[in-house]
Design a protein around this motif. Structure first.
Motif, PDB file in Angstrom:
ATOM      1  N   ASN A  29     -47.441  33.931  11.104  1.00 39.48           N
ATOM      2  CA  ASN A  29     -48.859  33.132  10.977  1.00 39.48           C
ATOM      3  C   ASN A  29     -49.097  31.825  11.710  1.00 39.48           C
ATOM      4  O   ASN A  29     -50.136  31.153  11.448  1.00 39.48           O
ATOM      5  CB  ASN A  29     -49.069  32.990   9.398  1.00 39.48           C
ATOM      6  CG  ASN A  29     -49.832  34.289   8.921  1.00 39.48           C
ATOM      7  OD1 ASN A  29     -49.837  35.333   9.655  1.00 39.48           O
ATOM      8  ND2 ASN A  29     -50.759  33.794   8.103  1.00 39.48           N
ATOM      9  N   VAL A  81     -44.617  39.751  10.511  1.00 42.93           N
ATOM     10  CA  VAL A  81     -45.979  38.907  10.927  1.00 42.93           C
ATOM     11  C   VAL A  81     -45.732  37.436  11.185  1.00 42.93           C
ATOM     12  O   VAL A  81     -45.252  36.843  10.011  1.00 42.93           O
ATOM     13  CB  VAL A  81     -47.050  39.129   9.871  1.00 42.93           C
ATOM     14  CG1 VAL A  81     -48.404  38.563  10.098  1.00 42.93           C
ATOM     15  CG2 VAL A  81     -47.432  40.723   9.820  1.00 42.93           C
ATOM     16  N   TYR A 137     -41.051  45.267   6.231  1.00 42.80           N
ATOM     17  CA  TYR A 137     -42.362  44.322   6.564  1.00 42.80           C
ATOM     18  C   TYR A 137     -42.089  43.018   5.921  1.00 42.80           C
ATOM     19  O   TYR A 137     -41.342  42.640   4.933  1.00 42.80           O
ATOM     20  CB  TYR A 137     -43.660  44.907   5.773  1.00 42.80           C
ATOM     21  CG  TYR A 137     -44.600  43.813   5.682  1.00 42.80           C
ATOM     22  CD1 TYR A 137     -45.463  43.980   6.707  1.00 42.80           C
ATOM     23  CD2 TYR A 137     -44.865  42.721   4.619  1.00 42.80           C
ATOM     24  CE1 TYR A 137     -46.502  43.107   7.028  1.00 42.80           C
ATOM     25  CE2 TYR A 137     -45.846  41.875   4.786  1.00 42.80           C
ATOM     26  CZ  TYR A 137     -46.635  42.038   6.019  1.00 42.80           C
ATOM     27  OH  TYR A 137     -47.687  41.039   5.838  1.00 42.80           O
ATOM     28  N   GLU A 169     -51.299  43.663   3.139  1.00 47.15           N
ATOM     29  CA  GLU A 169     -50.822  44.370   4.676  1.00 47.15           C
ATOM     30  C   GLU A 169     -49.547  45.303   4.464  1.00 47.15           C
ATOM     31  O   GLU A 169     -49.676  46.472   5.045  1.00 47.15           O
ATOM     32  CB  GLU A 169     -50.311  43.345   5.643  1.00 47.15           C
ATOM     33  CG  GLU A 169     -51.522  42.355   6.046  1.00 47.15           C
ATOM     34  CD  GLU A 169     -51.157  41.195   6.785  1.00 47.15           C
ATOM     35  OE1 GLU A 169     -52.103  40.589   7.291  1.00 47.15           O
ATOM     36  OE2 GLU A 169     -50.030  41.111   7.204  1.00 47.15           O
ATOM     37  N   LYS A 228     -43.538  38.734   6.248  1.00 48.59           N
ATOM     38  CA  LYS A 228     -44.637  37.830   6.801  1.00 48.59           C
ATOM     39  C   LYS A 228     -43.904  36.654   6.624  1.00 48.59           C
ATOM     40  O   LYS A 228     -43.415  35.970   5.838  1.00 48.59           O
ATOM     41  CB  LYS A 228     -45.673  37.945   5.751  1.00 48.59           C
ATOM     42  CG  LYS A 228     -46.916  36.879   6.248  1.00 48.59           C
ATOM     43  CD  LYS A 228     -48.065  36.898   5.268  1.00 48.59           C
ATOM     44  CE  LYS A 228     -48.859  38.362   5.444  1.00 48.59           C
ATOM     45  NZ  LYS A 228     -50.207  38.350   4.526  1.00 48.59           N
TER      46      LYS A 228
END
Length: 519
Positions: A357, A355, A327, A308, A329
């Motif tokens: 999850n 991000v 970025y 990503e 995650k």
């Protein structure tokens, strides 16, 4: 009608007899006492649904009495009554979790309104919500029988979610089954709509089409970039619109919603396709063609969303944006805490992508763990457990910190999820993917028409592993099951939350732009 017991403490209680008689005639039983000490004694020996306390009583004051009542039975509602309008008294009473605050001189309707608001609230709210939904039920049913475009489907879905959340707050949820049946009808019609229109959205530039996954950053994120004003783009994986509305109140303590929109996830409604589309700005076929070093095919073992950050970097470069960005995650709590601790450093970036999850992990855990199934046994419980996670998560703390810094935020997701109920038999070879809501492979075998079959994947901008590759998408609340060991498979997966197919819940998903209240 249920009769309620009211304890009323006032050193001038005899002067309140007209009010007490008024309440008696309205169906309430009132026990009068003229001191705080008498109120405590009565309260300890009898049951009362509500307590009225005069603030200025000799001896034990109303606030002192309130403290003892709350210590003994904190959930019994207390109404503070006073002649004083001094702010500090109001603040102390409110801080002690009173249910209402009335200023003398009293009038009967003022008292009745307070009692009804506290004791009859649920019944009155239930009656009003049920009546209003019954009226809108007819409007929704008529709308579902019309020719509906993509924006009207968004409106219908928002209304269905609104009523779902409202009915959750009613006493016996008597209209829940009616609403559920209407959602089933809506999803059946929505599936037909997608089958008829989806290919045109992807291929016809003149088509009236909704915002789709691969257009999200170009149309909703990049235009908001402003030098010196960082934006946090937060993608919460697998967040349905109803789940957003559940966590929204906690966020509104720190942010104002500028724009709440719903967009359409591409198919398949999975991370590998829809989330990669967000970060690459491309549809899956183009990702596989132009970024073959990053695209992961269905039959590859590695994680489908591991690139990503690389997709994001290439989209930023292609868009010729000269920006600083990050970025992150977050899969584990420690990763979330790391982002939280790093907020000060992130403020020097133009764009910060985070991000999360967890919600996706929750849906999978619900499938695999019996305990989670018990905790999230239906949509209402699923929303509740999502909200419980959120308000205790590093994500909310991160949002608080972003607000304190005066930064802006965009919250979205890549797809939603649906509770599946009806099995649909399908046969595939050993290389067929395992997702329960869509299948990709060659020589897929199935009986029945209640599916969305894509025999020419290139027409839908989907990659082909080989010449005979096709895709099949589950509609409504169906899920695919193999004939071998069929009963075990069905019993294990029925009533679980899945994604990848065509439904309102999976495809119509939120994107929300927010500004800090400290900005």
């Amino acid at each position: 009608m249920q009769r309620y017991n009211i304890l009323w403490a006032d050193d001038e209680i005899d002067l309140l007899k007209p009010h007490i008689l008024f309440l008696n005639n309205k169906g309430y039983d009132v026990t009068p006492v003229n001191s705080g000490a008498d109120a405590i004694e009565k309260f300890q020996n009898e049951y009362f649904d509500i307590v009225f306390l005069d603030e200025n009583m000799p001896g034990m004051s109303g606030l002192e009495t309130l403290g003892k009542i709350k210590t003994s039975k904190p959930n019994v509602p207390v109404v503070m009554i006073t002649k004083s309008e001094e702010e500090h008294i109001m603040e102390e009473a409110i801080g002690s979790k009173i249910a209402d605050y009335l200023i003398k001189p009293l009038n009967p309707n003022q008292i009745l309104m307070s009692v009804k608001k506290i004791l009859d609230n649920k019944r009155l709210v239930t009656e009003k919500i049920n009546l209003n939904y019954q009226q809108d039920f007819r409007n929704l049913s008529m709308a579902l029988s019309d020719h509906i475009d993509h924006s009207e489907w968004v409106d219908i879905y928002k209304r269905l979610v609104y009523w779902e959340l409202e009915i959750d707050n009613t006493e016996n949820r008597s209209m829940a089954e009616v609403l559920e049946n209407q959602k089933v009808e809506a999803n059946a019609n929505f599936a037909k709509f997608v089958i008829d229109n989806y290919r045109h959205w992807l291929n016809d530039p003149a088509a009236d089409r909704p915002l789709l996954s691969h257009q999200l950053m170009k149309k909703k994120v990049f235009p908001r970039l402003t030098p010196g004003r960082p934006i946090f783009f937060i993608v919460i994986d697998n967040l349905r619109y109803d789940q957003w509305k559940t966590i929204e109140p906690a966020i509104l303590d720190y942010f104002n919603v500028d724009v709440e929109e719903l967009y359409y996830s591409i198919l398949p409604t999975t991370t590998a396709y829809s989330r990669n589309a967000i970060f690459s700005g491309m549809l899956p076929l183009e990702m596989a063609k132009f970024h073959s070093d990053l695209w992961v095919n269905e039959d590859d073992e590695e994680a489908k969303n591991r690139y990503e950050e690389e997709f994001l970097a290439r989209q930023i470069e292609k868009s010729r944006l000269n920006i600083k960005y990050s970025y992150h995650k977050v899969i584990h709590t420690n990763q979330g805490k790391h982002v939280l601790e790093n907020i000060n450093n992130l403020m020097s970036n133009d764009l910060n992508v985070i991000v999360y999850n967890f919600v996706d992990m929750l849906s999978h855990a619900r499938t695999d763990m019996q305990m989670i199934r018990e905790l999230a046994h239906d949509e209402a419980a699923y929303r509740s457990i999502t909200n419980s996670w959120f308000i205790h998560s590093p994500l909310l703390e991160t949002m608080k910190r972003i607000s304190e810094k005066g930064a802006s935020m965009i919250i979205t997701t890549d797809h939603g999820t649906i509770r599946v109920k009806k099995p649909f038999k399908i046969v595939g070879d050993k290389k067929t993917n395992t997702n329960l809501r869509y299948k990709q492979g060659k020589n897929l075998g199935y009986d029945g028409k209640n599916i969305f079959a894509v025999r020419k994947p290139e027409d839908f901008h989907l990659p082909k592993v080989n010449v005979s590759t096709s895709y099949v998408f589950a509609l409504e609340d169906n899920f695919f099951a193999y004939p071998n060991n069929y009963n075990y498979y069905v019993n294990y997966y029925r009533d679980t939350f899945q994604h990848g197919g065509v439904s309102l819940e999976e495809m119509i998903i939120p994107i929300i732009s927010l500004t800090s209240r400290n900005g």
